[in-house]
Design a protein around this motif. Structure first.
Motif, PDB file in Angstrom:
ATOM      1  N   PRO A  84      14.644 -13.144  -6.215  1.00 29.42           N
ATOM      2  CA  PRO A  84      13.508 -13.908  -5.695  1.00 29.42           C
ATOM      3  C   PRO A  84      12.932 -14.851  -6.746  1.00 29.42           C
ATOM      4  O   PRO A  84      13.367 -14.871  -7.897  1.00 29.42           O
ATOM      5  N   GLU A  85      11.949 -15.629  -6.314  1.00 26.59           N
ATOM      6  CA  GLU A  85      11.200 -16.519  -7.195  1.00 26.59           C
ATOM      7  C   GLU A  85       9.807 -15.937  -7.376  1.00 26.59           C
ATOM      8  O   GLU A  85       9.282 -15.260  -6.491  1.00 26.59           O
ATOM      9  N   CYS A  86       9.197 -16.214  -8.519  1.00 26.47           N
ATOM     10  CA  CYS A  86       7.837 -15.736  -8.752  1.00 26.47           C
ATOM     11  C   CYS A  86       6.906 -16.907  -9.041  1.00 26.47           C
ATOM     12  O   CYS A  86       7.345 -17.992  -9.402  1.00 26.47           O
ATOM     13  N   GLY A  87       5.626 -16.666  -8.849  1.00 30.69           N
ATOM     14  CA  GLY A  87       4.584 -17.617  -9.187  1.00 30.69           C
ATOM     15  C   GLY A  87       3.416 -16.863  -9.791  1.00 30.69           C
ATOM     16  O   GLY A  87       3.163 -15.716  -9.429  1.00 30.69           O
ATOM     17  N   ILE A  88       2.711 -17.507 -10.718  1.00 27.16           N
ATOM     18  CA  ILE A  88       1.581 -16.861 -11.380  1.00 27.16           C
ATOM     19  C   ILE A  88       0.506 -17.897 -11.666  1.00 27.16           C
ATOM     20  O   ILE A  88       0.816 -19.024 -12.081  1.00 27.16           O
ATOM     21  N   TYR A  89      -0.748 -17.527 -11.413  1.00 27.13           N
ATOM     22  CA  TYR A  89      -1.888 -18.405 -11.676  1.00 27.13           C
ATOM     23  C   TYR A  89      -3.019 -17.557 -12.237  1.00 27.13           C
ATOM     24  O   TYR A  89      -3.397 -16.546 -11.644  1.00 27.13           O
ATOM     25  N   VAL A  90      -3.542 -17.980 -13.380  1.00 26.78           N
ATOM     26  CA  VAL A  90      -4.618 -17.256 -14.052  1.00 26.78           C
ATOM     27  C   VAL A  90      -5.799 -18.200 -14.230  1.00 26.78           C
ATOM     28  O   VAL A  90      -5.618 -19.388 -14.524  1.00 26.78           O
ATOM     29  N   ASP A  91      -6.998 -17.677 -14.071  1.00 27.99           N
ATOM     30  CA  ASP A  91      -8.216 -18.452 -14.270  1.00 27.99           C
ATOM     31  C   ASP A  91      -8.151 -19.145 -15.638  1.00 27.99           C
ATOM     32  O   ASP A  91      -7.955 -18.488 -16.656  1.00 27.99           O
ATOM     33  N   PRO A  92      -8.296 -20.474 -15.656  1.00 25.92           N
ATOM     34  CA  PRO A  92      -8.174 -21.202 -16.933  1.00 25.92           C
ATOM     35  C   PRO A  92      -9.145 -20.732 -18.016  1.00 25.92           C
ATOM     36  O   PRO A  92      -8.844 -20.860 -19.202  1.00 25.92           O
ATOM     37  N   SER A  93     -10.273 -20.161 -17.641  1.00 27.92           N
ATOM     38  CA  SER A  93     -11.243 -19.724 -18.654  1.00 27.92           C
ATOM     39  C   SER A  93     -10.764 -18.520 -19.452  1.00 27.92           C
ATOM     40  O   SER A  93     -11.351 -18.197 -20.484  1.00 27.92           O
ATOM     41  N   ILE A  94      -9.688 -17.867 -18.979  1.00 24.78           N
ATOM     42  CA  ILE A  94      -9.180 -16.697 -19.706  1.00 24.78           C
ATOM     43  C   ILE A  94      -7.682 -16.811 -20.007  1.00 24.78           C
ATOM     44  O   ILE A  94      -7.015 -15.809 -20.234  1.00 24.78           O
ATOM     45  N   HIS A  95      -7.183 -18.042 -20.047  1.00 32.50           N
ATOM     46  CA  HIS A  95      -5.783 -18.237 -20.432  1.00 32.50           C
ATOM     47  C   HIS A  95      -5.536 -17.671 -21.827  1.00 32.50           C
ATOM     48  O   HIS A  95      -6.424 -17.694 -22.683  1.00 32.50           O
ATOM     49  N   ARG A  96      -4.299 -17.194 -22.035  1.00 28.01           N
ATOM     50  CA  ARG A  96      -3.837 -16.698 -23.341  1.00 28.01           C
ATOM     51  C   ARG A  96      -4.623 -15.488 -23.838  1.00 28.01           C
ATOM     52  O   ARG A  96      -4.830 -15.319 -25.034  1.00 28.01           O
ATOM     53  N   ARG A  97      -5.026 -14.634 -22.873  1.00 26.36           N
ATOM     54  CA  ARG A  97      -5.763 -13.421 -23.257  1.00 26.36           C
ATOM     55  C   ARG A  97      -5.113 -12.182 -22.659  1.00 26.36           C
ATOM     56  O   ARG A  97      -5.745 -11.136 -22.559  1.00 26.36           O
ATOM     57  N   GLY A  98      -3.847 -12.285 -22.231  1.00 24.50           N
ATOM     58  CA  GLY A  98      -3.096 -11.117 -21.790  1.00 24.50           C
ATOM     59  C   GLY A  98      -3.071 -10.861 -20.303  1.00 24.50           C
ATOM     60  O   GLY A  98      -2.388  -9.942 -19.848  1.00 24.50           O
ATOM     61  N   VAL A  99      -3.812 -11.650 -19.526  1.00 29.20           N
ATOM     62  CA  VAL A  99      -3.866 -11.422 -18.077  1.00 29.20           C
ATOM     63  C   VAL A  99      -2.524 -11.747 -17.422  1.00 29.20           C
ATOM     64  O   VAL A  99      -2.006 -10.977 -16.606  1.00 29.20           O
TER      65      VAL A  99
END
Length: 179
Positions: A84-99
């Protein structure tokens, strides 16, 4: 500082937050190739069609929605069912913090248990933070399509990364379709 998000399956009630985050990326970045906002109902309906096979997870930090990841059909033909294919979106205010890492690690655990063999991630380029995330969790670049999409009055490339979910020597022939 790294965060410790709660990772859980998506619920119907999450889709207003999922749509809001998705629309941020649609309207203000080239990362999502849609050009029109999506509604919670559209996203919820899409999830309902695939939820029996493909995981869809959300992250919460301190009780607040922080992002999501999902898997879905990469290609329609039956031979592709194990990739399958995956997609991921994280709130920009917490990018690069392990989420993002926490979301992906849980997604991969579930997909391994379901019997999926590998997974594909597509990344609009340039996008060094997304490339770094994918490579840090074990994806390898397997392809590049120049000028794949037109958005914000310019062409954008798309790179494709693949992660093997099963160990080397895993059954050469799958015993059953992924579940």
């Amino acid at each position: 500082m790294s965060l410790s998000p709660l990772i859980r399956p998506v619920t119907d009630a999450d889709f207003p937050a999922v749509a809001a985050l998705t629309n941020h990326f649609i309207l203000s970045t080239p990362i999502h190739f849609s050009t029109e906002p999506v509604t919670p109902d559209e996203l919820r309906a899409s999830w309902h069609k695939t939820r029996d096979v493909y995981p869809y997870l959300v992250a919460e930090v301190n009780g607040r929605f922080a992002g999501y990841c999902k898997a879905g059909v990469w290609r329609e033909r039956a031979a592709y069912n194990w990739t399958p294919e995956c997609g991921i979106y994280v709130d920009p205010s917490i990018h690069r913090r392990g989420v993002g890492r926490a979301l992906y690690e849980r997604l991969f655990d579930i997909m391994r248990a379901q019997g999926f063999h590998s997974i594909i991630g597509g990344v609009t380029l340039p996008n060094e933070p997304s490339v770094a995330l994918h490579e840090s969790v074990g994806f390898t670049k397997v392809g590049h399509v120049a000028h794949a999409g037109w958005k914000f009055n310019r062409w954008w490339d798309v790179g494709f990364w693949q992660k093997m979910l099963q160990p080397e020597g895993h059954a050469a022939k799958p015993l059953a379709p992924p579940r």
